[in-house]
Design a protein around this motif. Structure first.
Motif, mmCIF file in Angstrom:
data_model
loop_
_atom_site.group_PDB
_atom_site.id
_atom_site.type_symbol
_atom_site.label_atom_id
_atom_site.label_comp_id
_atom_site.label_asym_id
_atom_site.label_seq_id
_atom_site.Cartn_x
_atom_site.Cartn_y
_atom_site.Cartn_z
ATOM 1 N N GLU A 677 0.828 -1.202 0.000
ATOM 2 C CA GLU A 677 0.000 0.000 0.000
ATOM 3 C C GLU A 677 0.865 1.255 0.000
ATOM 4 O O GLU A 677 2.069 1.205 0.240
ATOM 5 N N ILE A 678 0.188 2.385 -0.251
ATOM 6 C CA ILE A 678 0.825 3.704 -0.164
ATOM 7 C C ILE A 678 -0.139 4.634 0.548
ATOM 8 O O ILE A 678 -1.359 4.540 0.376
ATOM 9 N N GLU A 679 0.396 5.501 1.415
ATOM 10 C CA GLU A 679 -0.438 6.499 2.073
ATOM 11 C C GLU A 679 -0.229 7.831 1.365
ATOM 12 O O GLU A 679 0.830 8.442 1.488
ATOM 13 N N THR A 680 -1.220 8.264 0.592
ATOM 14 C CA THR A 680 -1.083 9.462 -0.229
ATOM 15 C C THR A 680 -2.474 9.982 -0.569
ATOM 16 O O THR A 680 -3.490 9.492 -0.066
ATOM 17 N N ASP A 681 -2.550 11.005 -1.428
ATOM 18 C CA ASP A 681 -3.827 11.525 -1.934
ATOM 19 C C ASP A 681 -4.187 10.715 -3.184
ATOM 20 O O ASP A 681 -3.566 10.883 -4.241
ATOM 21 N N PRO A 682 -5.175 9.812 -3.103
ATOM 22 C CA PRO A 682 -5.464 8.926 -4.233
ATOM 23 C C PRO A 682 -5.949 9.683 -5.476
ATOM 24 O O PRO A 682 -5.671 9.281 -6.605
ATOM 25 N N ASN A 683 -6.662 10.796 -5.296
ATOM 26 C CA ASN A 683 -7.168 11.552 -6.450
ATOM 27 C C ASN A 683 -6.011 12.176 -7.235
ATOM 28 O O ASN A 683 -5.966 12.098 -8.471
ATOM 29 N N LYS A 684 -5.064 12.797 -6.505
ATOM 30 C CA LYS A 684 -3.943 13.425 -7.205
ATOM 31 C C LYS A 684 -3.062 12.363 -7.873
ATOM 32 O O LYS A 684 -2.582 12.563 -8.999
ATOM 33 N N LEU A 685 -2.836 11.243 -7.191
ATOM 34 C CA LEU A 685 -2.018 10.184 -7.777
ATOM 35 C C LEU A 685 -2.685 9.617 -9.036
ATOM 36 O O LEU A 685 -2.032 9.382 -10.056
ATOM 37 N N THR A 686 -4.001 9.414 -8.991
ATOM 38 C CA THR A 686 -4.724 8.908 -10.167
ATOM 39 C C THR A 686 -4.623 9.893 -11.324
ATOM 40 O O THR A 686 -4.381 9.507 -12.474
ATOM 41 N N ASP A 687 -4.827 11.209 -11.023
ATOM 42 C CA ASP A 687 -4.735 12.227 -12.077
ATOM 43 C C ASP A 687 -3.349 12.226 -12.714
ATOM 44 O O ASP A 687 -3.216 12.343 -13.947
ATOM 45 N N LEU A 688 -2.286 12.102 -11.882
ATOM 46 C CA LEU A 688 -0.920 12.088 -12.414
ATOM 47 C C LEU A 688 -0.714 10.916 -13.376
ATOM 48 O O LEU A 688 -0.234 11.098 -14.509
ATOM 49 N N LEU A 689 -1.068 9.703 -12.936
ATOM 50 C CA LEU A 689 -0.835 8.522 -13.768
ATOM 51 C C LEU A 689 -1.722 8.532 -15.011
ATOM 52 O O LEU A 689 -1.286 8.136 -16.106
ATOM 53 N N MET A 690 -2.966 9.002 -14.894
ATOM 54 C CA MET A 690 -3.869 9.077 -16.049
ATOM 55 C C MET A 690 -3.324 10.047 -17.091
ATOM 56 O O MET A 690 -3.382 9.783 -18.301
ATOM 57 N N HIS A 691 -2.784 11.182 -16.645
ATOM 58 C CA HIS A 691 -2.253 12.154 -17.597
ATOM 59 C C HIS A 691 -1.033 11.578 -18.327
ATOM 60 O O HIS A 691 -0.894 11.749 -19.552
#
Length: 808
Positions: A677-691
């Motif tokens: 697992e990772i403890e982070t902001d899932p929305n920002k991480l998803t946006d980064l990888l999607m972009h």
């Protein structure tokens, strides 16, 4: 010292005292037996029946004192006759009325006094029955009541003149005394010269666990084995009394009970007897054992456990403190705790004392302290107030924990020490050079003594006020600057500074009728070799321009904020006004494409696709601009949550699949086994990888795009590396350094195939930094690209990824 006052009815009182014909009379057993019993019951060295005469207090009966009288002006009983109830002082040294009384500072060394007033039948106070101890003493309410009852016995004797009166009084006295003895909480037994028990009270029966019949006529050694033979040993200096602590008595059931034992030898009708008083100390023993357990815990603790007075004097020091600070207990007890403080942190103790004196705790206060060898180390301190029985804060307990390992500051402390040594060396000046600097500095500097008279002033000060040395030195501040300026501005600050306070303030003043100027002033107490404040050094500098600049900057900042708010409002309104029709255009074009496709009208489909693509591109451009503006205008924060990486990848793969099909690309998702697992902001991480995946799909045709993740642990620092790679067109080496700058694109030509403003990767860079990480790129024209996003496994940690080189 408080001189003994006289009552309002002094003359009538003296007449009543004379009527009794007791002054200077011979000792009488009827009074002496009461003082002996009183001393025994209260376990005090002195018991007195005192009569207060005109200029003296005379003792009709005395126990434990050689003097027959004392001066009335220093007497305690002189104060007692002014009371309607018992006059009681637990500790004379804590009472400012009696602390310097000769009876306290000299013989007999009175530390505790309790006196019950004696009154005649007509109500006049003539003296007191009092008890005295040479150490501080707290009496219970029941003990005070007992003293009051005993004083009533004395009052009965005061009026007993005839033989019949005396006979009746004796009977009353015996009855009263019997009830008193029978109801006391201590066990009382009498033993004859053969060592046999003659009588017991109820408390003794309870202590022995049997009735009076089971004790009387039995040998005292059956119950108290220590007492063998008669008379008993361990007598006092007067051969009349002994006191034994921690004696074991044997109860009827064979069990043992710890007691304190007091023995008085008396003679009754010519026969020697002993009166034994037994006090149950089992509760005290349990308390002592509990304290011993606490002491053992304290002594074996690795933490430093220290107690100190409100004057910062160390009173206790455990083994943990010895190990932590390097001092033995005998080296520090009785000394100031400031020996543990680095000089620059000495003011902390004043703050701690202030909080504790108010009854507050100081919880887990982190600071730095100094060992015996001079080394500094970080500690966590908890300080708690210690209260007396009245709820007054009387001392402080302190627990200190060495947090060197947690702080990992040993290296930084060494650097700091080196820096301080270098600074001291660099600042070592010859006194003449220092004096020259003071005289030529632009700061205004003066020195005034405790009488507010100038003793020194530098040239900058003299030039500013337009005076000469002769017009200033030796003159009062009021003479130089005026009465209003001195009383209103200078005197309050100088008075505080002369008490040892160091003050800093700002003041707007007008000199010689000119416009007011702002001066920053420092008041520093000057001490002599005996550490006494003998004057004040005042330094000040003109900060008017800085203040004016500060005002201008505040005003400019407010205007900038207002402009920024207007810009944000404009972008918000523009975004809404443009997005609404664009969304409709995109939706309608999709609907038309669906209706036209069955007719295979390729020319119309081509036009409709261009309209649809242009609308989507414009909508994306507006979104990028708004998001980029928000990223610049606000300090974005993370909404931290724990996310399973494999689950996150499944969601991303499903969402990006349509984009992959557009250019006929194949998506490959790879995860390190048990990546966790990772403890982070899932929305920002998803946006980064999607972009990043969207870019890879856009610049790759009929190729492969992969998304992977692996965990990297380096020096106990847990990181995760996400990689998005493709087999697309790649990036020219010269374009990589500016790739993450806003409005920059790998292809800036007019004929580029893909549109956009070049804000996407700038937002990726910004969001990766918000998440505590960095984005790196490895690419070569024609050979595809690899974007690596490196994040801490916990968003609260700082990333150790270097941002100096973005090319792997």
């Amino acid at each position: 010292m408080l001189i003994t006052p006289f009552p309002e009815n002094e003359q009538e009182r003296l007449t009543e005292l004379a009527r009794l014909s007791l002054l200077d009379s011979e000792p009488e057993e009827r009074f002496d037996c009461i003082t002996r019993l009183t001393a025994h019951l209260f376990d005090v060295p002195i018991s007195l029946v005192s009569l207060v005469d005109k200029d003296r207090q005379w003792f009709k009966s005395k126990y434990g004192l050689d003097s027959c009288e004392t001066d009335r002006s220093i007497s305690f009983c002189g104060h007692t006759i002014l009371q309607s109830n018992i006059f009681y002082i637990p500790d004379t040294l804590e009472d400012e009325r009696f602390a310097d009384n000769p009876l306290v500072t000299g013989e007999p060394g009175v530390r505790m006094y309790a006196g019950s007033p004696l009154t005649t039948a007509s109500g006049f106070p003539i003296g007191a029955l009092c008890i005295v101890d040479t150490k501080p003493r707290e009496l219970t309410d029941s003990q005070l009541e007992m003293l009051r009852d005993l004083s009533k016995l004395v009052q009965l004797q005061l009026e007993a003149f005839t033989q019949s009166d005396r006979t009746q009084l004796l009977e009353d006295h015996q009855s009263y005394l019997g009830a008193l003895v029978d109801n006391t909480s201590d066990g009382i037994i009498t033993v004859n010269k053969f060592g046999a028990v003659e009588s017991t009270n109820r408390a003794a029966e309870s202590l022995f666990g049997c009735t009076q019949e089971g004790v009387v006529k039995q040998s005292i050694s059956s119950f108290i084995p220590l007492l063998q033979g008669f008379p008993f040993d361990n007598r006092d200096a007067n051969n009349k009394r002994s006191f034994l602590r921690d004696v074991e008595i044997v109860k009827a059931d064979g069990s043992q009970l710890p007691v304190d034992l007091s023995i008085i030898e008396v003679t009754v009708q010519g026969q020697p007897k002993c009166i034994c008083t037994i006090k149950d100390i089992s509760d005290r023993k349990e308390a002592e054992e509990e304290r011993a357990r606490f002491r053992a815990i304290i002594e074996t603790s690795d933490d430093a456990i220290i107690s100190k007075t409100l004057d910062s004097i160390i009173t206790s020091w455990n083994f943990g403190a010895e190990k932590m600070f390097g001092y033995k207990a005998e080296e520090v007890i009785g000394k100031s705790i400031l020996i543990l403080f680095p000089p620059m942190l000495a003011d902390e103790e004043k703050s701690i004392i202030e909080q504790i004196s108010s009854g507050n705790r100081v919880e887990h206060f982190e600071t730095v302290r100094q060992r015996k060898d001079g080394s500094l180390f970080p500690i966590s301190v908890t300080c708690s107030p210690i209260f007396d029985d009245s709820g007054k804060v009387v001392a402080i307990s302190k627990i200190a924990r060495d947090i060197t390992e947690r702080k990992l500051t040993e290296h930084s402390l060494l650097l700091r020490k080196t820096a301080l040594e270098r600074e001291v060396k660099e600042q070592g000046h010859d006194l003449r050079i220092f004096g020259h600097i003071i005289s030529t500095t632009r700061e205004l500097m003066i020195f005034v003594d405790r009488n507010y008279v100038f003793q020194a002033a530098n040239q900058s000060y003299l030039k500013t006020i337009g005076r000469t040395q002769e017009q200033v030195i030796g003159h009062h501040i009021q003479e130089v600057h005026g009465k209003r300026f001195f009383n209103k501005k200078m005197k309050p600050l100088l008075d505080s500074c002369l008490k040892g306070e160091r003050l800093q303030t700002e003041s707007w003043d007008s000199l010689h009728g000119l416009e007011p100027r702002c001066f920053e002033m420092l008041f520093d107490p000057h001490k002599d070799e005996n550490n006494r404040v003998v004057g004040v050094v005042i330094s000040s500098r003109d900060v008017t321009e800085a203040k004016n600049t500060e005002r201008f900057l505040i005003s400019a900042n407010q205007k900038a904020e207002a402009a920024n708010e207007a810009k944000s409002q404009f972008l918000s309104n523009m975004s809404h006004e443009l997005r609404t029709p664009l969304t409709a255009i995109v939706s309608y074009s999709e609907l038309l494409i669906e209706k036209t496709s069955p007719n295979n009208d390729t020319s119309q489909l081509e036009l409709l696709n261009k309209v649809h693509n242009a609308g989507e591109q414009l909508l994306k451009t507006i979104t990028d601009i708004v998001n980029f503006t928000k990223a610049l205008d606000t300090e974005q924060t993370c909404e931290s949550r724990i996310v399973a990486i494999d689950s996150l990848f499944q969601e991303i793969a499903k969402a990006i699949e349509p984009k992959m099909k557009t250019n006929n690309n194949h998506l490959l998702v790879e995860c390190q086994e048990d990546i966790g697992e990772i403890e982070t902001d899932p929305n920002k991480l998803t946006d980064l990888l999607m972009h990043l995946l969207d870019n890879a799909a856009k610049f790759t045709k009929s190729g492969r795009v992969s998304l992977s993740a692996k965990r990297v642990v380096e020096s106990d620092f847990d990181q995760l590396e996400f990689a998005v790679s493709d087999t697309g067109t790649g990036i020219e080496t010269g374009q990589i350094p500016t790739l993450f700058e806003p409005f920059e694109q790998a292809d800036n030509s007019n004929t580029r195939e893909h549109g956009g403003l070049g804000l996407g990767l700038s937002l990726v860079k910004k969001h990766s930094e918000i998440l505590g990480g960095d984005i790196l790129v490895d690419s070569e024209a024609g050979s595809g690209s690899v974007f690596r996003l490196i994040l801490p496994a916990d968003v609260s940690q700082k990333s150790r990824v270097s941002t100096d080189e973005r090319i792997a």
